[in-house]
Design a protein around this motif. Structure first.
Motif, PDB file in Angstrom:
ATOM      1  N   UNK A 291       0.825  -1.217   0.000  1.00 14.93           N
ATOM      2  CA  UNK A 291       0.000   0.000   0.000  1.00 14.93           C
ATOM      3  C   UNK A 291       0.854   1.259   0.000  1.00 14.93           C
ATOM      4  N   UNK A 292       2.118   1.142   0.414  1.00 10.73           N
ATOM      5  CA  UNK A 292       3.008   2.307   0.502  1.00 10.73           C
ATOM      6  C   UNK A 292       3.906   2.463  -0.727  1.00 10.73           C
ATOM      7  N   UNK A 293       3.861   1.508  -1.658  1.00 10.27           N
ATOM      8  CA  UNK A 293       4.757   1.539  -2.819  1.00 10.27           C
ATOM      9  C   UNK A 293       4.564   2.828  -3.621  1.00 10.27           C
ATOM     10  N   UNK A 294       5.679   3.526  -3.860  1.00  7.37           N
ATOM     11  CA  UNK A 294       5.602   4.746  -4.679  1.00  7.37           C
ATOM     12  C   UNK A 294       6.616   4.741  -5.818  1.00  7.37           C
ATOM     13  N   UNK A 295       7.292   3.594  -6.016  1.00  2.72           N
ATOM     14  CA  UNK A 295       8.214   3.442  -7.145  1.00  2.72           C
ATOM     15  C   UNK A 295       8.214   1.980  -7.594  1.00  2.72           C
ATOM     16  N   UNK A 296       8.126   1.775  -8.891  1.00  4.86           N
ATOM     17  CA  UNK A 296       8.128   0.419  -9.449  1.00  4.86           C
ATOM     18  C   UNK A 296       9.262   0.311 -10.460  1.00  4.86           C
ATOM     19  N   UNK A 478      20.002   0.116  -8.490  1.00  4.12           N
ATOM     20  CA  UNK A 478      18.880   1.035  -8.736  1.00  4.12           C
ATOM     21  C   UNK A 478      17.874   0.968  -7.587  1.00  4.12           C
ATOM     22  N   UNK A 479      17.545  -0.249  -7.162  1.00  2.00           N
ATOM     23  CA  UNK A 479      16.592  -0.424  -6.057  1.00  2.00           C
ATOM     24  C   UNK A 479      17.133   0.228  -4.787  1.00  2.00           C
ATOM     25  N   UNK A 480      18.425   0.021  -4.525  1.00  2.00           N
ATOM     26  CA  UNK A 480      19.041   0.598  -3.323  1.00  2.00           C
ATOM     27  C   UNK A 480      19.046   2.127  -3.380  1.00  2.00           C
ATOM     28  N   UNK A 481      19.299   2.681  -4.567  1.00  2.00           N
ATOM     29  CA  UNK A 481      19.295   4.143  -4.716  1.00  2.00           C
ATOM     30  C   UNK A 481      17.907   4.722  -4.434  1.00  2.00           C
ATOM     31  N   UNK A 489       9.832   0.514  -2.731  1.00  2.00           N
ATOM     32  CA  UNK A 489      10.058   0.036  -4.101  1.00  2.00           C
ATOM     33  C   UNK A 489       9.482  -1.358  -4.328  1.00  2.00           C
ATOM     34  N   UNK A 490       8.767  -1.499  -5.439  1.00  2.00           N
ATOM     35  CA  UNK A 490       8.345  -2.813  -5.934  1.00  2.00           C
ATOM     36  C   UNK A 490       9.181  -3.138  -7.164  1.00  2.00           C
ATOM     37  N   UNK A 491       9.654  -4.366  -7.255  1.00  2.00           N
ATOM     38  CA  UNK A 491      10.468  -4.810  -8.389  1.00  2.00           C
ATOM     39  C   UNK A 491       9.737  -5.914  -9.123  1.00  2.00           C
ATOM     40  N   UNK A 492       9.548  -5.731 -10.432  1.00  2.00           N
ATOM     41  CA  UNK A 492       8.901  -6.749 -11.269  1.00  2.00           C
ATOM     42  C   UNK A 492       9.976  -7.374 -12.144  1.00  2.00           C
ATOM     43  N   UNK A 493      10.211  -8.662 -11.982  1.00  2.00           N
ATOM     44  CA  UNK A 493      11.265  -9.325 -12.757  1.00  2.00           C
ATOM     45  C   UNK A 493      10.945 -10.773 -13.024  1.00  2.00           C
ATOM     46  N   UNK A 504      16.080  -7.414  -2.675  1.00  2.00           N
ATOM     47  CA  UNK A 504      16.333  -6.121  -2.039  1.00  2.00           C
ATOM     48  C   UNK A 504      15.079  -5.254  -2.000  1.00  2.00           C
ATOM     49  N   UNK A 505      14.225  -5.373  -3.003  1.00  2.00           N
ATOM     50  CA  UNK A 505      13.038  -4.515  -3.091  1.00  2.00           C
ATOM     51  C   UNK A 505      12.111  -4.742  -1.903  1.00  2.00           C
ATOM     52  N   UNK A 506      11.347  -3.719  -1.559  1.00  2.00           N
ATOM     53  CA  UNK A 506      10.377  -3.852  -0.469  1.00  2.00           C
ATOM     54  C   UNK A 506       9.300  -4.867  -0.826  1.00  2.00           C
ATOM     55  N   UNK A 507       8.942  -4.908  -2.115  1.00  2.00           N
ATOM     56  CA  UNK A 507       7.968  -5.883  -2.621  1.00  2.00           C
ATOM     57  C   UNK A 507       8.507  -6.491  -3.908  1.00  2.00           C
ATOM     58  N   UNK A 508       8.669  -7.813  -3.942  1.00  2.00           N
ATOM     59  CA  UNK A 508       9.080  -8.520  -5.147  1.00  2.00           C
ATOM     60  C   UNK A 508       7.849  -9.072  -5.849  1.00  2.00           C
ATOM     61  N   UNK A 509       7.716  -8.789  -7.149  1.00  2.00           N
ATOM     62  CA  UNK A 509       6.517  -9.173  -7.902  1.00  2.00           C
ATOM     63  C   UNK A 509       6.892 -10.152  -9.007  1.00  2.00           C
ATOM     64  N   UNK A 510       6.186 -11.276  -9.051  1.00  2.00           N
ATOM     65  CA  UNK A 510       6.349 -12.249 -10.133  1.00  2.00           C
ATOM     66  C   UNK A 510       5.116 -12.199 -11.017  1.00  2.00           C
ATOM     67  N   UNK A 511       5.307 -12.099 -12.322  1.00  6.50           N
ATOM     68  CA  UNK A 511       4.184 -12.000 -13.256  1.00  6.50           C
ATOM     69  C   UNK A 511       4.054 -13.292 -14.041  1.00  6.50           C
ATOM     70  N   UNK A 512       2.801 -13.714 -14.316  1.00  6.28           N
ATOM     71  CA  UNK A 512       2.583 -14.963 -15.035  1.00  6.28           C
ATOM     72  C   UNK A 512       3.024 -16.154 -14.215  1.00  6.28           C
ATOM     73  N   UNK A 513       2.690 -16.150 -12.899  1.00  9.55           N
ATOM     74  CA  UNK A 513       3.217 -17.145 -11.973  1.00  9.55           C
ATOM     75  C   UNK A 513       2.459 -18.467 -12.011  1.00  9.55           C
ATOM     76  N   UNK A 514       1.364 -18.550 -12.783  1.00  6.14           N
ATOM     77  CA  UNK A 514       0.549 -19.770 -12.785  1.00  6.14           C
ATOM     78  C   UNK A 514       1.365 -21.004 -13.166  1.00  6.14           C
TER      79      UNK A 514
END
Length: 625
Positions: A291-296, A478-481, A489-493, A504-514
């Protein structure tokens, strides 16, 4: 039995209170208090055994005290209203967990397996990896597996949250718990029972709904001191004023029920709703952080783009040839090449309905392209070095500046055309970036691609910042900066090359995880469908959930303050205090249940396309029959 213990007690207690009003017999009020209060007393004693002063103890003390001062109505009313409130709480809390119940009910129990060429219905536990199961139109897919033959449209809503069927044919992945809406499939079993994607999702949602948010943990610690504090304050008030009824009333209105339940019910509802929409959130703590993420930070290839080259341009340099002829010559020559760009040219030609026949004679030229014999022509596809006559390179440079890979198509040493390929932008990427911006979130594209290519993609999407020609460790930097700037920071990879940055990111996001059990288990947020717009949806739902938590906490605190003022200035009795208390608990639960409303909007073009696929599957099934 459970229904009787919950609602039977409430019904009997209510009946006794009604009879007491009619007859005027006080012993019926006492009986009503005993009937409604004995389960509350048992819960209070069980809590004391583990050295915990619970809300139930406050109610029991108040009810018993009311009996001692001959206030039988107040004792009966307090216990009855508390029991009624608890019954309604259980009913509404069960509703908030409905998403998990739906997932559990979606688990298949039987399968039709082919043994000796004959179909046989067996229990799921009787299957083994490698078995071939038959799935007919209207049946549930019983296993995770790979389609070995057949064609059909599969409703994957239980897994990905998609409301329209996905086309499946030979080589496609299917998941247990989904439904075949059209067609006929033979599936080789890979994941069975607890090894299926559905089972992993159920396990993940169970853990996530039980996981506590930081705010919830704080409130639980607070209530450990708050509840005994209410008892001490009520005792002091009674001793100071010599008013036992006042002390007992303070016990009732001081119950922190709405405060304690305000957080867990919101988390259960928020995570349940997201799971129903194909978004798995790891738990309450991650929900609060999201809910606090302000950079992706978003990887380009496969996330913002489709991840494979596509034919983008066909230009004619010699008017003796048409665009289709130039493309056909290039595609036929590339049939002898193993280069990834060759496949893009061939697919582009076939998508335009052109016949692409294999060539028998060809010679790859390292770093330059390919020379092939197409019918009686010497065809070259590649750089200008393959041609005898040096062509004007203005158009090639223009295409390269757009981030495309452009190649000459030559015939007998002379350039007759140009073909260009590029990794194209995903159709849903612009809408996703726009939705993130609408939520005030900065979007940074990080990629290992060339600066020129990255900037063209970034310009088309409107991302805020571009970092190109990166190594995996550069994404970590970049995430650390960003975190050093105070951003969440949320990181999509893809979870492989981007592992350090994801960790390192506050939130790690996986896409197409099915199709990735590891991503389901390890990602902080797992988007089951390969759709980028699910990211802003997930972050938006997290914000809605946290806002709901705050509203509920506010309601709980205001209720206690208003009741306290009512007691001090007169007019609030024990029964009124308990009524308002239980009403505030139900209000808090009701507000949390608003999170269960569906808010995910699907794109109409996608729905139309999927409908066409389903119709096509039905047509093929009819033809097969």
């Amino acid at each position: 039995m459970k229904i009787w213990k919950t609602w039977g007690v409430v019904a009997v207690s209510g009946l006794l209170i009604t009879l007491s009003w009619i007859t005027g017999w006080d012993w019926l009020m006492i009986a009503a208090a005993v009937v409604a209060g004995w389960q509350i007393a048992v819960s209070a004693v069980q809590a004391l055994r583990i050295r915990m002063i619970s809300i139930d103890l406050l109610v029991v003390v108040a009810a018993v005290g009311a009996l001692f001062i001959n206030n039988y109505w107040e004792s009966a009313a307090v216990t009855f209203l508390f029991a009624l409130g608890k019954a309604l709480e259980r009913a509404t809390l069960n509703r908030t967990r409905q998403a998990l119940s739906d997932l559990v009910e979606a688990a298949p129990e039987t399968a039709t397996v082919l043994r000796g060429g004959e179909p046989e219905t067996v229990e799921i536990w009787e299957l083994e990896p490698g078995d071939v199961v038959l799935v007919r139109n209207g049946e549930q897919v019983p296993v995770d597996g790979r389609v070995i033959s057949g064609h059909g449209g599969v409703d994957e809503a239980t897994i990905t949250g998609e409301s329209v069927p996905a086309e499946k044919s030979e080589g496609s992945e299917v998941f247990a718990g989904t439904w075949l809406r059209a067609g006929l499939l033979r599936v080789e079993a890979v994941g069975i029972g607890s090894d299926s994607t559905l089972a992993k999702i159920i396990h993940r949602v169970e853990d996530a709904q039980d996981d506590k948010a930081r705010t919830q943990t704080f409130l639980e610690k607070f209530s450990r001191y708050y509840t005994p504090g209410v008892m001490v304050a009520a005792l002091l008030a009674g001793l100071f004023t010599q008013n036992i009824e006042l002390a007992l009333t303070l016990l009732v209105i001081g119950c922190p029920g709405a405060l304690v339940i305000s957080i867990p019910v919101s988390i259960v509802a928020g995570i349940g709703r997201s799971a129903k929409d194909g978004v798995l959130i790891k738990g309450g703590e991650y929900l609060e952080t999201a809910a606090k993420v302000d950079a992706v930070v978003v990887d380009k290839t496969g996330t913002l783009t489709n991840g494979r080259p596509e034919l983008t341009d066909v230009d004619v340099l010699n008017t003796a040839y048409t665009r289709d002829e130039v493309l056909t010559l290039a595609a036929r020559a590339e049939t002898a090449s193993e280069h990834p760009l060759a496949d893009a040219i061939i697919r582009g030609a076939r998508d335009r309905g052109l016949a692409v026949e294999l060539v028998e004679k060809a010679r790859p030229v390292a770093g330059r392209g390919i020379l092939a014999k197409v019918d009686d022509l010497e065809v070259a596809v590649g750089s200008a070095e393959l041609l005898e006559k040096t062509p004007d390179n203005t158009r090639i440079l223009e295409l390269n500046d757009q981030g495309k890979t452009a190649m000459y198509v030559g015939v007998d040493g002379e350039a007759v055309g140009i073909v260009a390929v590029a990794d194209t932008i995903r159709a849903d990427a612009p809408a996703a970036v726009e939705a993130l911006h609408a939520r005030g979130i900065k979007v940074i594209m990080a990629t290992g691609d060339a600066e020129r290519v990255a900037r063209n993609v970034a310009a088309e999407l409107g991302v805020d910042e571009v970092r190109a020609e990166l190594m995996p460790e550069d994404k970590l930097t970049i995430v650390q900066e960003l975190q050093a700037e105070g951003r969440v920071v949320a990181m999509v990879g893809d979870g492989v090359n981007d592992t350090p940055a994801l960790a390192q990111a506050d939130i790690g996001v996986a896409m197409g995880a099915a199709g990735s059990p590891a991503a389901i288990e390890t990602a902080d947020i797992a988007l089951m469908a390969d759709k980028l717009p699910r990211l802003p949806y997930a972050l938006g739902l997290a914000r809605r959930t946290v806002n709901t938590m705050r509203v509920n906490i506010g309601i709980a605190l205001v209720t206690v303050a208003v009741l306290l003022a009512g007691v001090l200035f007169g007019g609030v009795t024990m029964s009124i205090g308990m009524l308002v208390h239980e009403a505030s608990v139900l209000l808090v639960i009701g507000i949390a249940m608003l999170l269960l409303r569906p808010t995910l909007k699907e794109e109409a073009p996608v729905q139309a396309q999927s409908a066409e696929l389903t119709s096509e599957a039905a047509r093929r099934e009819t033809l097969t029959a």
